[in-house]
Design a protein around this motif. Sequence first.
Motif, mmCIF file in Angstrom:
data_model
loop_
_atom_site.group_PDB
_atom_site.id
_atom_site.type_symbol
_atom_site.label_atom_id
_atom_site.label_comp_id
_atom_site.label_asym_id
_atom_site.label_seq_id
_atom_site.Cartn_x
_atom_site.Cartn_y
_atom_site.Cartn_z
ATOM 1 N N THR A 137 0.849 -1.193 0.000
ATOM 2 C CA THR A 137 0.000 0.000 0.000
ATOM 3 C C THR A 137 0.888 1.248 0.000
ATOM 4 O O THR A 137 2.080 1.178 0.311
ATOM 5 N N PHE A 138 0.284 2.372 -0.364
ATOM 6 C CA PHE A 138 1.021 3.629 -0.467
ATOM 7 C C PHE A 138 0.325 4.668 0.397
ATOM 8 O O PHE A 138 -0.493 5.446 -0.087
ATOM 9 N N PRO A 139 0.629 4.665 1.702
ATOM 10 C CA PRO A 139 -0.085 5.547 2.609
ATOM 11 C C PRO A 139 0.185 7.018 2.316
ATOM 12 O O PRO A 139 1.303 7.398 1.968
ATOM 13 N N SER A 140 -0.856 7.797 2.442
ATOM 14 C CA SER A 140 -0.708 9.237 2.287
ATOM 15 C C SER A 140 0.046 9.785 3.494
ATOM 16 O O SER A 140 -0.139 9.349 4.620
ATOM 17 N N ARG A 141 0.942 10.749 3.223
ATOM 18 C CA ARG A 141 1.695 11.377 4.317
ATOM 19 C C ARG A 141 1.170 12.756 4.649
ATOM 20 O O ARG A 141 1.758 13.502 5.413
ATOM 21 N N GLY A 142 0.074 13.128 4.001
ATOM 22 C CA GLY A 142 -0.499 14.437 4.272
ATOM 23 C C GLY A 142 0.277 15.573 3.628
ATOM 24 O O GLY A 142 0.103 16.734 3.989
ATOM 25 N N LEU A 143 1.151 15.253 2.656
ATOM 26 C CA LEU A 143 1.869 16.315 1.948
ATOM 27 C C LEU A 143 0.899 17.018 0.995
ATOM 28 O O LEU A 143 -0.152 16.461 0.645
ATOM 29 N N PRO A 144 1.235 18.235 0.559
ATOM 30 C CA PRO A 144 0.362 18.914 -0.410
ATOM 31 C C PRO A 144 0.207 18.062 -1.671
ATOM 32 O O PRO A 144 1.128 17.344 -2.049
ATOM 33 N N LEU A 145 -0.952 18.165 -2.294
ATOM 34 C CA LEU A 145 -1.248 17.346 -3.477
ATOM 35 C C LEU A 145 -1.361 18.218 -4.721
ATOM 36 O O LEU A 145 -1.845 19.342 -4.656
ATOM 37 N N THR A 146 -0.952 17.662 -5.862
ATOM 38 C CA THR A 146 -1.240 18.307 -7.144
ATOM 39 C C THR A 146 -2.621 17.833 -7.601
ATOM 40 O O THR A 146 -3.258 17.003 -6.948
ATOM 41 N N VAL A 157 3.461 16.244 -3.173
ATOM 42 C CA VAL A 157 4.596 17.078 -3.572
ATOM 43 C C VAL A 157 5.741 16.850 -2.582
ATOM 44 O O VAL A 157 5.608 17.120 -1.395
ATOM 45 N N GLN A 158 6.857 16.345 -3.081
ATOM 46 C CA GLN A 158 7.969 15.950 -2.206
ATOM 47 C C GLN A 158 9.304 16.330 -2.850
ATOM 48 O O GLN A 158 10.074 15.461 -3.287
ATOM 49 N N PRO A 159 9.622 17.636 -2.880
ATOM 50 C CA PRO A 159 10.825 18.074 -3.589
ATOM 51 C C PRO A 159 12.119 17.457 -3.057
ATOM 52 O O PRO A 159 13.006 17.104 -3.838
ATOM 53 N N GLU A 160 12.257 17.317 -1.748
ATOM 54 C CA GLU A 160 13.528 16.807 -1.215
ATOM 55 C C GLU A 160 13.829 15.411 -1.723
ATOM 56 O O GLU A 160 14.986 14.990 -1.773
ATOM 57 N N GLY A 161 12.778 14.671 -2.138
ATOM 58 C CA GLY A 161 12.995 13.340 -2.690
ATOM 59 C C GLY A 161 13.871 13.393 -3.934
ATOM 60 O O GLY A 161 14.630 12.457 -4.210
ATOM 61 N N LEU A 162 13.779 14.486 -4.685
ATOM 62 C CA LEU A 162 14.582 14.605 -5.911
ATOM 63 C C LEU A 162 16.070 14.704 -5.563
ATOM 64 O O LEU A 162 16.910 14.104 -6.230
ATOM 65 N N THR A 163 16.400 15.440 -4.526
ATOM 66 C CA THR A 163 17.805 15.510 -4.091
ATOM 67 C C THR A 163 18.289 14.120 -3.700
ATOM 68 O O THR A 163 19.363 13.672 -4.122
ATOM 69 N N ARG A 164 17.482 13.425 -2.902
ATOM 70 C CA ARG A 164 17.900 12.099 -2.439
ATOM 71 C C ARG A 164 18.001 11.115 -3.596
ATOM 72 O O ARG A 164 18.873 10.249 -3.619
ATOM 73 N N LEU A 165 17.093 11.203 -4.561
ATOM 74 C CA LEU A 165 17.127 10.295 -5.705
ATOM 75 C C LEU A 165 18.423 10.494 -6.505
ATOM 76 O O LEU A 165 19.134 9.542 -6.820
#
Length: 481
Positions: free
Chosen positions: A343-352, A358-366
């Motif tokens: 499953t892919f639980p929602s983390r309550g981050l802003p949604l498009t 929306v998870q910008p820091e994930g791009l740095t980590r990727l």
Amino acid sequence: RPLGTSADELRFPPDFLWGAATASYQIEGAAGEDGRTPSIWDTFARVPGAVVNGDTGDVACDHYHRMPQDVALMKSLNLRSYRFSASWPRVRPDAGPVNAQGVDFYSRLVDELLAHDIRPWLTLYHWDLPQTLEDAGGWTNRDTAYRFAEYALSLHDAIGDRVPVVTTLNEPWCSAFLGYTGGQHAPGRQEGVAGLVAAHHLLLGHGLVIDELRRRGATADLGITLNLTVADAHDPDDEVDRDAARRIDALHNRVFLDPLFKGSYPADLVADTADLTWQGKPWPSVVHDGDLALISTPIDVLGVNYYKGDAVSGHPQPVTTGVDGSHAERATSTPFVGCEDVTFPSRGLPLTAMGWEVQPEGLTRLLTRLDADYDVPPMYVTENGAAYDDRVEEDGSVHDPERRTYIADHLRAVHAAIADGVDVRGFFQWSLLDNYEWAYGYDKRFGIVHVDYDTQVRTSKSSALYYAEVAASGRLRDPEG
Ligand code: PNW
């Protein structure tokens, strides 16, 4: 390093490649013109319930007839590069002989871009497989890889001398697993293991093309674009969640990265899928001797498409983000074969507007992870962007502050990776234009330029003006300033 980091302004390297991207079926229209024959998307779009409102790409942004104006638009936005894809059934209708009129369109496009000093970035395959090939099994048929190479080389022979960057596939994860396992994308097959078989044949097609272009002394930079995710365990202390995250990382990321950069499929993936058979044999029997050597032929660029990361759990969850991300009422299975418990639980981050977190820091980590775990060539973010419910004002303008913020936050994330020493050389907005968003049809708008589908009038959104300023200056300033 040439990176400024003053408090309110980030500076990018001077030769950083600022661009925007599109894809043939999503913008061209002219579906039946000048010899083009149907692709799997022409067919899929007509399956009841497959695409929102039954929208098709018959007209789309009519780019086929408006190409020179669209290139002028790119110039007005200070773009240094334009990433587009060629339509296989336009270049080789029904996967048959070369169609001079089809090739001519891409030849004119490349000339127009060069005349405006915009670097053409050609993607050979952005999902529009000739329907005739799907009728023969599509990407589950090994022959399709050889037909892809035949198509790619004919296009290379025609325009390769003028195209400085050629990438083979766009997001083979979508082609394979949304197309053949989940069924949310064309050809809409929901056949579990078929996704793995398709993934291998897509990679084989990539390898055949790179190998043959090298032999022919191609001067372009050669590569591939992958859509990768950051698969974080929902609860990092929970072993079940950690194992679910490992499996999603295997089926989303490593299933492509390992063959390309290590010349092998991930051992854990092979073990997890050991009981999946294709035509009566374990699925890895589709991997022939020599395939992995071809697939791991060195490349010059890696394109990374990033929209969001995913939190992954092995437990049932009340609210999930639905990682497949695609409408298609008729699709009943997940794109992750053998991961029906995930499953892919929602983390309550802003949604498009896609419902994507929306998870910008994930791009740095990727980007940092790719650099650490693989011997990657220079990387480019070949897609990043967001759909929002844009409104046209009385005066005809489009204000999209959420998209401006999305862009700024993700550019900041790229800047952080570069500052960490990761070799990232460019960034492409998805997308230049609002366009045909696959299973969502025209219902979702990803463009930095608004398209009125009744009049085909293009209007640069405020995000486009912001991006144009960043592209011209190489500096990122506060999007609200
Ligand atoms: C990419 N998912 O598609 C494609 O390269 C574009 O053509 C597309 O318009 C863009 O992203 C926005 O969606 C994806 O379900 C489609 O996770 C679906 C998914 C990911 C990427």
